[in-house]
Scaffold this motif. Structure first.
Motif, short mmCIF file in Angstrom:
data_model
loop_
_atom_site.label_atom_id
_atom_site.label_comp_id
_atom_site.label_asym_id
_atom_site.label_seq_id
_atom_site.Cartn_x
_atom_site.Cartn_y
_atom_site.Cartn_z
N ILE A 154 0.86 -1.19 0.00
CA ILE A 154 0.00 0.00 0.00
C ILE A 154 0.89 1.24 0.00
CG2 ILE A 154 -1.76 1.27 1.29
CD1 ILE A 154 -2.79 -1.35 0.18
N PHE A 155 0.47 2.26 -0.75
CA PHE A 155 1.21 3.53 -0.78
C PHE A 155 0.27 4.67 -0.41
CE2 PHE A 155 3.49 0.59 -3.38
CZ PHE A 155 4.82 0.87 -3.09
N PHE A 156 0.79 5.55 0.46
CA PHE A 156 -0.03 6.63 1.04
C PHE A 156 0.95 7.68 1.54
CE2 PHE A 156 -2.83 8.62 4.15
CZ PHE A 156 -4.09 8.48 3.58
N ASP A 157 0.76 8.93 1.15
CA ASP A 157 1.64 9.98 1.65
C ASP A 157 1.51 10.09 3.17
OD1 ASP A 157 2.56 10.50 -0.86
OD2 ASP A 157 1.41 12.35 -1.15
N GLY A 158 2.63 10.15 3.86
CA GLY A 158 2.60 10.16 5.31
C GLY A 158 2.68 8.75 5.85
N PRO A 159 2.68 8.61 7.18
CA PRO A 159 2.90 7.30 7.80
C PRO A 159 1.78 6.30 7.58
CG PRO A 159 2.34 8.94 9.47
CD PRO A 159 2.54 9.69 8.18
N ASP A 185 -2.45 -18.86 -5.91
CA ASP A 185 -3.59 -18.26 -5.22
C ASP A 185 -3.37 -16.78 -4.90
OD1 ASP A 185 -1.62 -18.79 -3.34
OD2 ASP A 185 -3.05 -19.26 -1.74
N VAL A 186 -2.26 -16.20 -5.33
CA VAL A 186 -1.95 -14.79 -5.06
C VAL A 186 -1.57 -14.10 -6.36
CG1 VAL A 186 -0.51 -13.18 -3.75
CG2 VAL A 186 -1.14 -15.39 -2.74
N PHE A 187 -2.20 -12.94 -6.61
CA PHE A 187 -1.87 -12.11 -7.77
C PHE A 187 -1.28 -10.81 -7.23
CE2 PHE A 187 -5.76 -14.57 -8.63
CZ PHE A 187 -5.31 -15.38 -9.67
N PRO A 188 0.07 -10.74 -7.10
CA PRO A 188 0.69 -9.59 -6.44
C PRO A 188 0.48 -8.28 -7.20
CG PRO A 188 2.18 -11.46 -6.52
CD PRO A 188 1.05 -11.78 -7.43
N ALA A 189 0.43 -7.19 -6.43
CA ALA A 189 0.18 -5.86 -6.99
C ALA A 189 0.86 -4.81 -6.13
CB ALA A 189 -1.33 -5.59 -7.05
N THR A 190 0.98 -3.60 -6.69
CA THR A 190 1.21 -2.43 -5.86
C THR A 190 -0.08 -1.63 -5.84
OG1 THR A 190 2.15 -1.23 -7.75
CG2 THR A 190 3.70 -2.29 -6.23
N MET A 191 -0.37 -0.98 -4.70
CA MET A 191 -1.68 -0.39 -4.50
C MET A 191 -1.59 1.00 -3.87
SD MET A 191 -4.01 -3.64 -3.33
CE MET A 191 -4.46 -4.88 -4.54
N PRO A 192 -1.18 2.02 -4.64
CA PRO A 192 -1.26 3.39 -4.13
C PRO A 192 -2.72 3.79 -3.95
CG PRO A 192 -0.65 3.38 -6.45
CD PRO A 192 -0.63 1.96 -6.01
N HIS A 193 -3.01 4.50 -2.88
CA HIS A 193 -4.41 4.79 -2.56
C HIS A 193 -5.11 5.60 -3.63
CE1 HIS A 193 -7.70 7.10 -0.60
NE2 HIS A 193 -7.95 5.92 -0.05
N GLY A 194 -4.48 6.68 -4.07
CA GLY A 194 -5.11 7.51 -5.10
C GLY A 194 -4.24 8.69 -5.45
N ALA A 195 -4.58 9.39 -6.52
CA ALA A 195 -3.78 10.53 -6.97
C ALA A 195 -3.89 11.73 -6.04
CB ALA A 195 -4.21 10.93 -8.39
N TYR A 196 -4.89 11.74 -5.17
CA TYR A 196 -5.06 12.86 -4.23
C TYR A 196 -4.43 12.57 -2.86
CZ TYR A 196 -9.03 10.15 -2.35
OH TYR A 196 -9.83 9.17 -1.81
N THR A 197 -4.00 11.34 -2.65
CA THR A 197 -3.35 10.98 -1.39
C THR A 197 -1.91 10.49 -1.59
OG1 THR A 197 -4.37 8.79 -1.59
CG2 THR A 197 -5.47 10.39 -0.15
#
Length: 442
Positions: A154-159, A185-197
């Protein structure tokens, strides 16, 4: 084929394959060996295989179809179900984040995820794209309950809720791909929350990690007018244009929501091959709007379905999501033929698998694919008469109709009961936590 090479035969069911030809077998079934389908055929053609099978399930009075695929969820938020109500997304999020900051840790996140996965599996979901804070715990929960899962860093600006620096997030995201490389059984991804966060540099770094591992990239996009205005003010472009400018859109990118998109942005989605995860329940409940999925479908965009989290939609019901996806744009466009029953069914099966890069393995009942499938009770008043099974699935089926669920041929739900876990223990733990959750926003 030697005796007992066949692990399972299901017979006497109405079979909806969800394949490219939309094949339906009125009285048919499947044979399973080594977790994969070896035959999808009329019951009469399965007779020889039945004599070899270790197990035989009589599907009389039931409809057999592929397990459903949920392409956007926050199952871990089930412990906050119904906590924050009657607010639009932005103030709603501020309250949600306050509760999450107080309550969430490795243990409580896993607890909520097990609860959400149990709810989904009982409703017929066999694969979910899950965005939450502790992805290793997400995989553990999925394996405990009995689902396939797409998740990752997960990616999110700040802690954020897991109190990490950006460099820690990057390292953990890399490590996640390495930990589950080759797991079916796992499809790995990166998951930034959104362009505003998440800032542009972090969005790009997260995409580079995903690309380096041929992984998926999943983010929220264009969910509300306020989000569009925020991103436009910061970067001089709308959300989809911003993501495209950064080079983040391709067929391995799954965008949740896409409610507020214009004609040019829809053309960008079609050109790049980016997939949309349509979440009509949360979009309606938060007052975000109605995504123009008819225009997307007409332009060639792949549209899939997500339940979002139970904190925003109050349950994780894929059948309600499916019905709304089929109905909403008919009304909005004044076109009764706007979304066909075949298109709607594929959103939650075949196209969901395509979004995960797994349509060669899941999403339809075809020989060679994993035996992820569900049996639905059609011996009920709301299922009779049945002139067309696809129409019944989209407009009449309820999650309570799901009787049996199989993951790679394993009976993970039998007669409406989970087989891998005793869900009563999870329910008791969540009830015990509830007073602390309520106090977190007091």
């Amino acid at each position: 084929m030697a005796e007992n090479d066949i692990d399972l035969v299901i017979k006497n069911a109405m079979v909806v394959t969800a394949d490219a030809e939309h094949r339906v077998i009125d009285n048919g079934g499947v044979a399973v060996a080594g977790g994969r389908l070896t035959a999808v055929a009329p019951t009469a053609e399965l007779a020889t295989l039945e004599t070899q099978a270790a197990r035989v399930v009589d599907g009389s009075g039931m409809l057999l179809m592929p397990g459903l695929i949920n392409t956007h969820c926050h199952a871990g938020d089930c412990i906050f179900r119904g906590l924050v109500e009657d607010l639009p997304l932005e103030p709603w999020l501020q309250t949600v984040w306050k509760a999450e900051g107080t309550i969430l840790n490795v243990e409580t996140s896993r607890l909520g995820t097990v609860l959400g996965f149990a709810e989904m599996l009982l409703a017929g979901v066999t694969t979910v794209m899950e965005m939450f804070w502790y992805p290793h715990e997400t995989v553990s929960a999925a394996r405990e309950v009995g689902l396939r899962v797409s998740t990752g860093g997960i990616f999110f600006d700040g802690p954020g809720m897991n109190d990490q620096t950006e460099d820690q997030r990057m390292a953990d995201a890399e490590g996640f791909f390495e930990a589950y490389a080759g797991d079916d059984d796992v499809f790995p991804a990166t998951m930034p929350h959104g362009a505003y966060t998440v800032g542009p540099e972090t969005l790009v770094r997260a995409k580079r990690i995903a690309d380096a591992h041929n992984g998926l990239y999943h983010t929220h996009a264009a969910e509300t007018r306020a989000e569009q205005a925020d991103v436009q003010a910061r970067y001089g472009r709308s959300v989809i244009r911003h993501l495209d400018h950064l080079g983040l859109l391709d067929e391995r990118t799954v965008l949740a929501h896409c409610v507020h998109v214009d004609e040019e942005e829809i053309a960008i989605l079609a050109r790049t091959g980016a997939v949309v995860s349509h979440n009509p329940v949360s979009n309606l409940k938060l007052g975000s709007g109605i995504a123009p999925i008819v225009d997307m479908l007409d332009t060639g965009v792949t549209v899939t379905l997500g339940t979002d989290g139970a904190i925003s939609g109050n349950d994780l019901d894929p059948w309600l999501t499916l019905r709304l996806a089929a109905l909403l744009d008919k009304g909005a466009s004044h076109r009764a033929d706007a979304v066909s029953r075949e298109q709607a069914l594929h959103m939650v099966t075949r196209d969901g698998a395509r979004a995960l890069g797994a349509d060669d393995r899941i999403g339809s009942l075809e020989p060679g694919k994993y035996a992820d499938m569900i049996l639905i009770d059609i011996d009920r008043p709301h299922a009779v008469p049945m002139f067309d099974p696809l129409t019944h699935l989209i407009y009449s089926t309820a999650k309570s109709d799901v009787r049996h669920v199989f993951l790679a041929g394993e009976h993970v739900v039998r007669d409406g009961e989970l087989t891998r876990i005793d869900v009563a223990e999870t329910l008791a733990a969540v009830r015990a936590l509830a007073p602390k959750v309520a106090a977190s926003i007091a």
